[in-house]
Design an enzyme around this catalytic site. Structure first.
Site, mmCIF file in Angstrom:
data_model
loop_
_atom_site.group_PDB
_atom_site.id
_atom_site.type_symbol
_atom_site.label_atom_id
_atom_site.label_comp_id
_atom_site.label_asym_id
_atom_site.label_seq_id
_atom_site.Cartn_x
_atom_site.Cartn_y
_atom_site.Cartn_z
ATOM 1 N N TYR A 119 0.859 -1.193 0.000
ATOM 2 C CA TYR A 119 0.000 0.000 0.000
ATOM 3 C C TYR A 119 0.888 1.233 0.000
ATOM 4 O O TYR A 119 1.828 1.324 0.806
ATOM 5 C CB TYR A 119 -0.884 0.018 1.254
ATOM 6 C CG TYR A 119 -1.678 1.299 1.408
ATOM 7 C CD1 TYR A 119 -3.001 1.372 0.974
ATOM 8 C CD2 TYR A 119 -1.097 2.439 1.956
ATOM 9 C CE1 TYR A 119 -3.717 2.553 1.086
ATOM 10 C CE2 TYR A 119 -1.808 3.622 2.069
ATOM 11 C CZ TYR A 119 -3.115 3.670 1.632
ATOM 12 O OH TYR A 119 -3.817 4.844 1.740
ATOM 13 N N GLU B 214 -3.472 7.336 -4.239
ATOM 14 C CA GLU B 214 -3.379 6.125 -3.435
ATOM 15 C C GLU B 214 -3.281 4.933 -4.379
ATOM 16 O O GLU B 214 -4.078 4.826 -5.307
ATOM 17 C CB GLU B 214 -4.635 5.988 -2.570
ATOM 18 C CG GLU B 214 -4.690 4.708 -1.763
ATOM 19 C CD GLU B 214 -6.006 4.585 -0.995
ATOM 20 O OE1 GLU B 214 -5.984 4.623 0.237
ATOM 21 O OE2 GLU B 214 -7.054 4.460 -1.653
#
Lengths: 303, 379
Positions: B101, B185
């Site tokens: 992530y 993101e």
């Protein structure tokens, strides 16, 4: 005393010769503000006449003639200005604040709405590093009633008094100023509704706590971010003066921006309910409506 | 403005970040053709601006072009958390070895961007952060310096990401700054079995305030934003700051904070606000007419509440604006007006003199909200 702005403050206006700048400089002068100059490199050396008498007390004196300087530094050198109010358009706001900070101004009040966040991040960091306090952007400015007005807050809806007010919202500030006009205010600070702002609820709480002319603090918040939650923790630990709160945005849906760029509930964070709960846990009485908040202030002052 | 996954994917690709091959279509047959071009086996992904697509059945693997068409047929038109799927992205499948992530998010508390990274990608990062905070690295980025290779290496090492992700971290910062994004993101960023680093899914939020210098958005992105409500689109065309809600009391006010507060006060009176509409400081006849027009076009609206505090614009000017607006807009629902602040008495007198049968006034915000709620329930 008041906070950040007094009758001793000498105010420059960046963008004074534009439409909004002209309109609000006139209003600032009418509220008794010592506006010492405007800044516009293309109009440096000129003087702008405002049909507002300089000596307000007796409503005598000549109309105000405000000189225009080529830069903030020039204006500060010539006048000793310590506050700048910024009305320049969004595309030029970053350069304006950087210029003011580089010149060493103590306080820059940024009224401009619609500044890109990356610009705000950059000029806030720049100003902080140089010791310049920024209020805003996207804010109505601040007023110390009876002394000075730096920004666009209507001066004639309230009077001097001993309540300090800090708010993310302009019109809710006006609403509370008006509802409590018989009590009056030391200083009202509109800190702005953008996600990145220079002066926070906590900064104002700290200043009001220290201010001998403030007896009670009104804190107005709205959805988005966690500034109110952090303010609540600060109140619990450091503020001994009574605080009355109001939070807007209980009915705002998740993921929608409600007018102010920073007013958005993301997932489960930034909700009005969480902010109210945090404030109440810190001993703040929170009104369900602006009018009820005003009533809580009156109750508190009576006890 | 949030981008769709396929828009975010393109943006990342433009900045040199490797993404899976993919194309977008709005018809099932298109999915079959894309699958054929990509070699048969594909992933069909619903394009909606909300999370949890996988759980909702909006992301599926199809073994061949015929299955891709069938899957696209199932997914197109699907409702995911109130968002209708109008497009699917058809992408090549990837053999995942590890999922990571990475994101840059605005930290409002410090006024800076934060790099957030974790070696435990693929799931809800908030959940990971809540249960195992030590698995998530949060590193503030100095706005003057940005994310240099050295800084990116620091982020990768803090999060336990492999060195090949450093280049992605630098390029992702480039996306954030150059595209005026508030959020980028990548979740998951994957290492494939073949050892390649790929951005498998991305979320990008662009800063609406930067439109003036990101001119291509206007043409490309706004046109693709077809998820919006029709009334919101009509309001945006007139430059109104309007958000459609699901209620029966239409609301107009001046100032974002006051309007939000008005919605709350109406809700406190037992009615549901139908919208958010901030007409700002001016409140001219034209703006008032445009606002009333949009609100009255909402079939759910049973009454309208105009809540104005006269600060810079005095109430008599606002009252004049309302009277003029009522000459051009045919009022079909009762209108409750609350004027307070500068010249409030003069403003109220102007409205009284106009004597419109559907217009009534209240002197307090709370009283006006109660009345607007009553009128909505009476209809």
């Amino acid at each position: 005393m008041a906070i950040y702005l007094t009758k001793e403050s000498k105010v420059l206006v960046q963008g004074m010769t534009g439409g909004e700048g002209m309109k609000h400089t006139r209003r600032m002068l009418a509220a008794g503000t010592n506006v010492v100059g405007g800044v516009n490199p293309r109009k440096a050396g000129r003087t702008v006449d405002f049909d507002v008498p300089r000596d307000l007390e007796g409503l005598a004196g000549a109309p105000s003639a405000v000189p225009v300087y080529g830069s903030v530094r020039e204006g500060m050198d010539a006048t000793g200005a310590d506050v700048s109010v910024v009305f320049v358009p969004p595309a030029f706001a970053k350069a304006a604040v950087v210029e003011a900070a580089d010149a060493g101004i103590g306080l820059a009040v940024v009224i401009t709405e619609g500044i890109p966040v990356h610009d705000a991040v950059a000029f806030q960091a720049h100003a902080r590093a140089r010791g310049t306090r920024v209020i805003g952007p996207n804010c109505p400015g601040l007023i110390t009633p009876g002394q000075a007005n730096a920004g666009i807050i209507p001066a004639d809806i309230t009077k001097p008094g001993r309540i300090g007010l800090v708010s993310k919202s302009g019109t809710l500030t006006y609403q509370l100023m008006y509802e409590l006009r018989d009590i009056g205010f030391s200083t009202c600070v509109g800190i702005g509704g953008d996600p990145v702002i220079g002066t926070t609820h906590i900064d104002c709480l700290a200043a009001f706590q220290e201010d001998p002319d403030t007896d009670l603090i009104v804190l107005i918040g709205e959805i988005g971010g966690d500034a109110e939650e952090r303010a609540a923790a600060y109140i619990r630990d450091r503020v001994t003066k009574p605080v009355v709160g109001y939070i807007a945005g209980f009915t705002a849906p998740e993921g929608k921006t409600m007018g102010h760029a920073g007013a958005i509930v993301s997932g489960s964070s930034g909700t009005a309910a969480a902010k109210q709960a945090a404030l109440e846990a810190a001993g703040v009485r929170v009104g369900a409506t602006p009018t009820e908040a005003a009533r809580l202030v009156l109750d508190q002052l009576r006890t | 403005m949030d981008l769709y996954e396929h828009q975010a994917r393109e943006l990342l690709e433009e900045h040199g970040i490797v993404v899976p091959k993919a194309e977008v279509t709005d018809v099932p047959q298109g999915a079959r053709e894309i699958a054929r071009r990509l070699g048969g086996r594909v992933v069909v992904k619903a394009q909606v601006k909300t999370g949890g697509r996988g759980k909702a059945g909006g992301v599926k693997i199809a073994a061949d072009p015929a299955a891709a068409e069938l899957t696209a047929r199932q997914i197109l038109g699907m409702d995911i958390k109130g968002h209708t799927v109008r497009k699917v992205m058809v992408a090549e499948p990837v053999d995942i070895e590890r999922e990571y992530y990475v994101s840059y998010v605005l930290d409002r508390a410090t006024g800076r961007f934060l790099a957030i990274a974790s070696a435990e990608g693929g799931m809800d990062i908030e959940e990971v952060a809540a249960t195992r905070p030590e698995a998530v690295a949060r590193i503030p980025v100095d706005p003057g310096e940005g994310v240099t290779t050295a800084r990116a290496a620091e982020i990768a090492s803090a999060a336990g990401l492999p060195p090949q992700t450093v280049d992605v971290l630098v390029r992702l910062w480039d996306v954030l700054v150059r595209e005026d994004a508030l959020l980028v993101e990548v979740n998951p960023l994957v290492r494939t079995v073949q050892g390649r680093i790929l951005a498998l899914d991305a979320k990008v939020t662009l800063d609406d305030n930067a439109r003036f210098r990101q001119t291509r958005w206007g043409d490309d992105l706004a046109a693709l934003d077809d998820e919006g409500d029709a009334l919101e689109a009509a309001a945006a065309e007139k430059g109104l700051n309007y958000v459609k809600l699901d209620g029966e009391v239409g609301i107009i006010g001046n100032g974002a904070g006051l309007v939000m507060s008005t919605l709350d006060v109406v809700a406190g009176c037992g009615a549901r606000p139908a919208n958010f509409l901030d007409i700002g400081g001016g409140a001219s006849a034209q703006v008032m007419a445009d606002g009333l027009g949009v609100i009255l076009a909402d079939p759910g609206v049973k009454s309208v509440f105009v809540n104005v505090f006269g600060g810079i614009t005095a109430c008599d000017a606002v009252a004049d604006g309302i009277v003029q607006a009522l000459e051009t807009v045919r009022l079909t629902k009762p209108l409750v007006v609350r004027l307070d602040g500068n010249n409030a008495v003069r403003g109220r007198t102007i409205l009284d003199a106009h004597r419109h049968p559907l217009v009534e006034q209240a002197t307090s915000m709370d009283g006006a909200a109660r009345r607007a709620a009553e009128l909505a329930h009476a209809h």
